[in-house]
Motif scaffolding. Structure first.
Motif, PDB file in Angstrom:
ATOM      1  N   PHE A   1       0.830  -1.212   0.000  1.00 55.27           N
ATOM      2  CA  PHE A   1       0.000   0.000   0.000  1.00 55.27           C
ATOM      3  C   PHE A   1       0.860   1.257   0.000  1.00 55.27           C
ATOM      4  O   PHE A   1       0.616   2.191  -0.781  1.00 55.27           O
ATOM      5  CB  PHE A   1      -0.918  -0.011   1.225  1.00 55.27           C
TER       6      PHE A   1
ATOM      7  N   HIS B   1       1.007   3.933  -3.027  1.00 55.23           N
ATOM      8  CA  HIS B   1       0.416   5.222  -2.688  1.00 55.23           C
ATOM      9  C   HIS B   1       1.457   6.335  -2.711  1.00 55.23           C
ATOM     10  O   HIS B   1       1.151   7.475  -3.084  1.00 55.23           O
ATOM     11  CB  HIS B   1      -0.249   5.142  -1.314  1.00 55.23           C
TER      12      HIS B   1
ATOM     13  N   TYR C   1       1.567   8.280   6.990  1.00 55.93           N
ATOM     14  CA  TYR C   1       1.036   6.939   6.772  1.00 55.93           C
ATOM     15  C   TYR C   1       0.664   6.215   8.071  1.00 55.93           C
ATOM     16  O   TYR C   1       0.051   5.137   8.005  1.00 55.93           O
ATOM     17  CB  TYR C   1       2.038   6.089   5.985  1.00 55.93           C
TER      18      TYR C   1
ATOM     19  N   TYR D   1      -2.996   5.842   8.238  1.00 47.49           N
ATOM     20  CA  TYR D   1      -3.432   4.908   7.199  1.00 47.49           C
ATOM     21  C   TYR D   1      -3.205   3.455   7.624  1.00 47.49           C
ATOM     22  O   TYR D   1      -3.947   2.559   7.211  1.00 47.49           O
ATOM     23  CB  TYR D   1      -2.699   5.186   5.888  1.00 47.49           C
TER      24      TYR D   1
END
Length: 379
Positions: free
Chosen positions: A27, A31, A57, A60
């Motif tokens: 991810f 990203h 992050y 996230y």
């Protein structure tokens, strides 16, 4: 706890961590490609790229854990039993008279704690980072303006609009309050330079402190007005703590209702969603009511997903690992298909009420999961 329990538990937890780190790494890599320039620029001024990446992050990772926790648990259960079977340890343990249910017990207990950790993360941590999850990398350094979503206060009969919104500061730039109620002397519109959201204090209820008022021009000479025994518009005429070009508008429509990106509403806690549904000043759609019940039923439903995968793990047909993974993926897809279909029907008001739409998946899958769990205990 026996030595074999500790061995299986450590193997399972290690598999969970590896699976999550792998998904998180993929991810971040994909990203970061879209925001790498902004992150590098911030890294030069804020203590290095690693610190900026962690700041950006980190929230996230909490969101990713909330999204994938139950699936990772199911896959880790599959990989752990597959590893024990491949090394021959599972066969040796079964030949000693230990059942599959006894072997799976430490992993099922660990799965329960992981899903409980998901619940704590969803209710206690994610709500504090919902603004960060809506930001882009360049917004870490400076808050940017966002379009505003007009919202109507049904209780006070006031339409709240504005030129733009600063979500983190909870401030409206160039607000416009259209008055449909009977507010003598104020006309049908209040315009100003800014409106700052404020929580309830001893001086006022929750609402907006409106500054730099342009209309009406004689705001300081107007008396405060309200409905019944509840003040709505407070003016300097009756409240000395207000400046001559200020007023206070009491409302329960906070800045979160004015954000165009309503996806952040999924990051709030159950209590906040419930207060929104019960708020008489705002219309709550069927989808919001479905979301409230889905949040309540999600922990047992996630655990049901883990139990649904037990027959895949405990098989006596000698299926290879890749076939088991394919069956597990099919189980997950079936699980989410029922959730999505039921939620869509409840959100549109077709056949199912919002409460029933959220509970139908558990009512359908829960008994199946329990039967599969009982079958494993005897094998």
């Amino acid at each position: 706890m026996t030595k074999i329990d500790r061995y299986i538990l450590i193997l399972f937890i290690r598999t969970v961590v590896v699976c999550f780190c792998s998904i998180a790494g993929i991810f971040i890599v994909f990203h970061a490609f879209t925001s790498l320039d902004d992150l590098v620029h911030l890294g030069r001024t804020e203590g290095g790229l690693a610190a900026v990446m962690l700041r950006y992050y980190g929230p996230y990772m909490l969101l990713l854990f909330d999204w994938t926790g139950a699936i990772i648990v199911l896959m880790s259960l599959l990989f752990t039993v597959g590893w024990l079977r491949r090394t021959g340890e599972l066969t040796a343990t079964l030949s000693a008279g230990i059942s599959h249910g006894r072997i799976l017990r430490p992993m099922l207990i660990a799965s329960f704690f992981i899903i409980s950790l998901q619940l704590a993360n969803r209710e206690c941590l994610l709500p504090h980072y919902r603004d960060a999850l809506a930001m882009k990398a360049k917004e870490l350094e400076q808050e940017s303006e966002q379009p505003i979503l007009p919202c109507y206060d049904l209780t006070n009969q006031i339409l709240i609009e504005g030129a733009s919104l600063l979500p983190r500061s909870k401030r409206i730039n160039y607000p416009s309050f259209r008055l449909d109620g009977d507010f003598e002397g104020f006309g049908d519109l209040i315009t100003a330079k800014s409106a700052q959201w404020s929580e309830a204090t001893e001086d006022h209820a929750e609402g907006y402190l409106v500054s730099g008022i342009k209309r009406p021009e004689n705001i300081a000479s107007l008396a405060s007005v309200g409905t019944e025994h509840r003040p709505v518009i407070l003016t300097p005429h009756d409240h000395p703590w207000l400046k001559p070009n200020e007023c206070f508008i009491a409302t329960t429509i906070n800045s979160e209702f004015l954000q165009t990106d309503q996806s952040t509403s999924r990051f709030v806690s159950i209590s906040e969603i419930a207060s929104r549904v019960k708020n008489p000043a705002v219309h709550s759609s069927l989808s919001v009511q479905v979301l409230l019940h889905e949040r309540m039923v999600r922990p047992p439903l996630d655990y049901a997903l883990v139990l649904l995968g037990l027959p895949i793990v405990v098989n006596r047909r000698g299926r290879n690992l890749f076939l088991m993974i394919a069956v597990a993926i099919g189980t997950v897809l079936f699980f989410f298909a029922i959730k999505t279909l039921s939620g869509a029907m409840g959100g549109s008001g077709y056949l199912l009420s919002p409460a029933m739409a959220a509970w139908v998946p558990l009512l359908v899958l829960g008994p199946i999961a329990y039967v599969r769990f009982r079958e494993v205990q005897t094998e």
